[in-house]
Design a protein around this motif. Sequence first.
Motif, short mmCIF file in Angstrom:
data_model
loop_
_atom_site.label_atom_id
_atom_site.label_comp_id
_atom_site.label_asym_id
_atom_site.label_seq_id
_atom_site.Cartn_x
_atom_site.Cartn_y
_atom_site.Cartn_z
N SER A 47 0.82 -1.13 0.03
CA SER A 47 -0.19 0.05 -0.03
C SER A 47 0.77 1.24 -0.17
O SER A 47 0.56 2.24 -0.66
CB SER A 47 -0.88 0.04 1.08
N ASN A 48 1.96 1.26 0.75
CA ASN A 48 2.93 2.39 0.74
C ASN A 48 3.55 2.53 -0.48
O ASN A 48 3.67 3.89 -0.81
CB ASN A 48 3.88 1.98 1.90
N ILE A 49 3.87 1.59 -1.34
CA ILE A 49 4.52 1.68 -2.24
C ILE A 49 3.57 2.53 -3.52
O ILE A 49 3.85 3.31 -4.45
CB ILE A 49 5.04 0.47 -3.19
N ILE A 50 2.39 2.02 -3.56
CA ILE A 50 1.24 2.34 -4.78
C ILE A 50 1.12 3.71 -4.11
O ILE A 50 0.87 4.74 -5.29
CB ILE A 50 0.03 1.56 -4.68
N SER A 51 0.91 4.19 -2.92
CA SER A 51 0.41 5.51 -2.33
C SER A 51 1.73 6.54 -2.95
O SER A 51 1.30 7.63 -3.27
CB SER A 51 0.04 5.53 -1.04
N ILE A 52 2.81 6.24 -2.80
CA ILE A 52 4.11 6.93 -3.09
C ILE A 52 4.13 7.20 -4.68
O ILE A 52 3.97 8.37 -5.15
CB ILE A 52 5.25 6.14 -2.85
N ILE A 53 3.76 6.09 -5.45
CA ILE A 53 3.87 6.21 -7.08
C ILE A 53 2.66 7.19 -7.27
O ILE A 53 3.05 8.37 -8.17
CB ILE A 53 3.60 4.96 -7.65
N CYS A 54 1.51 7.36 -6.70
CA CYS A 54 0.44 8.14 -7.23
C CYS A 54 0.83 9.60 -6.68
O CYS A 54 0.47 10.38 -7.53
CB CYS A 54 -0.90 7.88 -6.27
N ALA A 55 1.41 9.92 -5.67
CA ALA A 55 1.88 11.10 -4.84
C ALA A 55 2.96 11.61 -5.96
O ALA A 55 2.67 12.81 -6.19
CB ALA A 55 2.16 11.11 -3.45
N VAL A 56 3.60 11.06 -6.48
CA VAL A 56 4.81 11.34 -7.03
C VAL A 56 4.29 12.06 -8.22
O VAL A 56 4.76 13.07 -8.89
CB VAL A 56 5.79 10.33 -7.35
N LEU A 57 3.35 11.21 -9.08
CA LEU A 57 2.95 11.46 -10.37
C LEU A 57 2.09 12.89 -10.30
O LEU A 57 2.27 13.86 -10.87
CB LEU A 57 1.94 10.63 -10.93
N PHE A 58 1.21 12.97 -9.29
CA PHE A 58 0.59 14.12 -8.70
C PHE A 58 1.43 15.46 -8.43
O PHE A 58 1.35 16.57 -9.09
CB PHE A 58 -0.38 13.99 -7.51
N ALA A 59 2.49 15.23 -7.78
CA ALA A 59 3.46 16.09 -7.57
C ALA A 59 4.24 16.73 -8.80
O ALA A 59 4.72 17.83 -8.88
CB ALA A 59 4.64 15.76 -6.49
N TYR A 60 4.68 15.86 -9.63
CA TYR A 60 5.40 16.13 -10.94
C TYR A 60 4.47 17.34 -11.70
O TYR A 60 5.01 18.44 -11.97
CB TYR A 60 5.79 14.95 -11.99
N PHE A 61 3.20 16.99 -11.81
CA PHE A 61 2.37 17.68 -12.85
C PHE A 61 2.06 19.32 -12.00
O PHE A 61 2.16 20.42 -12.65
CB PHE A 61 0.90 17.18 -13.13
N THR A 62 2.06 19.21 -10.77
CA THR A 62 1.77 20.29 -9.93
C THR A 62 2.92 21.30 -9.90
O THR A 62 3.23 22.42 -10.05
CB THR A 62 1.18 20.18 -8.49
#
Length: 137
Positions: A47-62
């Motif tokens: 769950s930690n790995i998946i949540s990190i990947i989603c947050a990273v993609l969100f962070a890149y675009f913002t």
Amino acid sequence: MEKLKELIKKVCTREVIFYTIFGILSTLVNLGIFSILTHFGLEENLSNIISIICAVLFAYFTNRKLVFNSTATNFKETFKEFCKFMIGRIFTMIVEMVGFYLLFNICAIQEIISKLGITIIVIILNFFISKFFAFKK
């Protein structure tokens, strides 16, 4: 008192304020997805790995346009920035995974407290990596 005001002016730039806002939102994405996945029974480390990947993609675009005002105009420049951003985030993802494992599995600190504590450290690291490595002017 005057030195404190000067320090606040230096630290509270538009970039830092926007990074903080989007860092909080990225953290909410990270914690929200983590909480949902663990609630439905997915193992904590996965769950930690998946949540990190989603947050990273969100962070890149913002971060690309809204925080660091990327000046990359073509595919090659944008791809280079993306790769540098991802290298930085892979590094901090490793820091986050190891930190979470140590706090949760070794120190037996409650999962959400472990997650939140290590996330704060990662946000600070990510700011400096983004500013001085990924989106460097």
